[in-house]
Design an enzyme around this catalytic site. Structure first.
Site, mmCIF file in Angstrom:
data_model
loop_
_atom_site.group_PDB
_atom_site.id
_atom_site.type_symbol
_atom_site.label_atom_id
_atom_site.label_comp_id
_atom_site.label_asym_id
_atom_site.label_seq_id
_atom_site.Cartn_x
_atom_site.Cartn_y
_atom_site.Cartn_z
ATOM 1 N N ASN A 1 -8.813 -8.361 -2.116
ATOM 2 C CA ASN A 1 -7.528 -8.488 -1.438
ATOM 3 C C ASN A 1 -7.313 -7.460 -0.330
ATOM 4 O OD1 ASN A 1 -6.659 -10.767 -2.685
ATOM 5 N ND2 ASN A 1 -5.167 -9.789 -4.023
ATOM 6 N N TYR A 2 -8.155 -6.441 -0.256
ATOM 7 C CA TYR A 2 -8.139 -5.537 0.899
ATOM 8 C C TYR A 2 -9.218 -6.035 1.869
ATOM 9 C CZ TYR A 2 -5.436 -2.281 -2.045
ATOM 10 O OH TYR A 2 -4.486 -1.682 -2.845
#
Length: 428
Positions: free
Chosen positions: A367-368
């Site tokens: 998700n980063y």
């Protein structure tokens, strides 16, 4: 053929739901924002376009002793946030969002709406941490709510590197994963007026009277005092974590039409398994001061994260980790020169940190989003070799199973993008 880009919250760090080298159609999930909470069963159905702020607001409308483990950014869409793991400050007590999802609805590559039973356990496993957009269009999640006390306690203690911040940050690495699982303390170094200030931002599922002795017993270097702490209902703590002023009304959890400030950014991630030496911390502070526009976040492990198998979901980063690092470079100047300069700063700091983080592979958090760690061109058919570069960093040993599931449920690779899960064999 045009490809599909699925957008639930629009927070992809590399803007993969907005930008591509191939023709595509945006499938915008924003209008799907219904949230149906059943306190009696302790569950809720949450549509993919609903934001975390909306979810927190609706939970609080029904109960002051229920919550859900997910992120602190209130405008995140639950469709993408949950499918990538769902990392947040309740993780040491209750795990990630994906550890608390019990059903889902999605549209598969054949246009069929499925739930957990009809999609099967392999597909249900894959979308809880493997990135739902590789497998289908997430319509909604059924989540299991968790228990919180009527009041939680939060604090933000700031230390300067000109004083004792380095010693305190080093000690945090030794104790953060061993603290009571009701306690979560994030470390956040920022450059303020030419020096690094390290914030120790914490939350206890309990009272001030319980918190201060807990911290002073195992982490006395922080010097936590009762006056540093504030008790509040859990829903108010979500506003605290979003760094909004004390007294901000709960309606701030809901989306607004306000235009955002134009800020460019580049984010990267790392996992740390052994403490970073004090000498390296000091060098990192120096680099941050030199580059100026950078923030770092350390999010601690331990607690129930040590007890959940790395194979339980595609998210493999479980036992044996001290913390997850996020590096955020941000700037406001437009133009190629500024872009190149700040991107280089981000990559140089990342390169410096190499010896102190996980290796073989150097792991990363899905998700980063960070295309620097590997990507395939979206026009290529399968690109298993290219995908394994980033796939092993995101999923480790779970990558092979994700490929098998993808090959089974979407053999034509209808759902594809720069860091999607590929199929295992070429296709037309």
């Amino acid at each position: 053929m045009r490809q599909i880009r699925i957008r639930s919250g629009g927070h992809d760090y590399e803007a993969l739901s907005y930008v591509s080298d191939v023709s595509y159609v945006i499938l915008d999930m924003f209008p799907l924002e219904s949230i149906d909470i059943d306190i009696k069963s302790g569950t809720a159905w949450v549509q993919a376009g609903a934001t975390l702020g909306q979810l927190y607001y609706q939970i609080a409308n029904k109960s002051h002793v229920h919550a859900f483990p997910s992120g602190v950014c209130l405008s995140l869409g639950t469709g993408g946030h949950f499918s990538g793991g769902g990392y947040g400050n309740l993780m040491r007590k209750y795990g990630l969002s994906v550890d608390n999802i019990i059903d889902a609805r999605l549209v598969n590559a054949n246009g069929v709406v499925q739930d957990r039973k009809s999609m099967g356990e392999d597909m249900f496993w894959a979308i809880r941490g493997g990135g739902g957009a590789s497998f289908g269009v997430i319509l909604a999640w059924r989540i299991k709510l968790v228990s919180v006390p009527p009041q939680v306690t939060v604090f933000n203690v700031k230390k300067s590197v000109r004083e004792d911040a380095t010693d305190v940050a080093y000690k945090w690495q030794l104790v953060a994963t061993k603290l009571d699982r009701d306690l979560f303390i994030r470390v956040q170094p920022d450059v303020v007026n030419g020096t690094v200030i390290v914030s120790f931002i914490g939350q206890l599922l309990g009272s001030i009277k319980r918190l201060v002795p807990l911290v002073n017993k195992d982490f006395p270097e922080l010097g936590l005092k009762e006056s540093d702490c504030t008790e509040m209902p859990w829903v108010n703590s979500t506003i605290f974590w979003y760094d909004m002023p004390k007294g901000t009304p709960l309606t701030a959890l809901l989306p607004t039409s306000q235009e955002p400030n134009i800020v460019f950014s580049k984010s990267k991630s790392d996992y740390v398994k052994t403490p970073i030496p004090k000498t390296a911390l000091k060098d990192m502070w120096d680099l941050m001061t030199k580059y100026n526009n950078i923030q770092v976040q350390w999010n601690p492990y331990g607690g129930i994260m040590d007890e959940i198998s790395p194979l339980a979901t595609p998210f493999p980063h479980r036992k044996g980790y001290l913390f997850l690092v996020q590096y955020i470079m941000y700037w406001t100047e437009d133009g190629v020169e500024a872009y190149d300069r700040y991107m280089n700063y981000s990559r140089w700091l990342y390169e410096f940190m190499g010896p102190f983080v996980s290796r073989s592979p150097r792991e990363a958090f899905l998700n980063y989003r960070d295309l620097d760690i590997g990507a395939k061109h979206p026009s290529t058919s399968t690109s298993l070799k290219a995908a394994s570069i980033y796939g092993n960093k995101f999923y480790k040993e779970n990558f092979d199973r994700l490929v098998r599931v993808k090959t089974m449920v979407d053999p034509s690779n209808f759902f594809t993008f720069e860091q999607s899960i590929p199929t295992s064999s070429p296709h037309l």
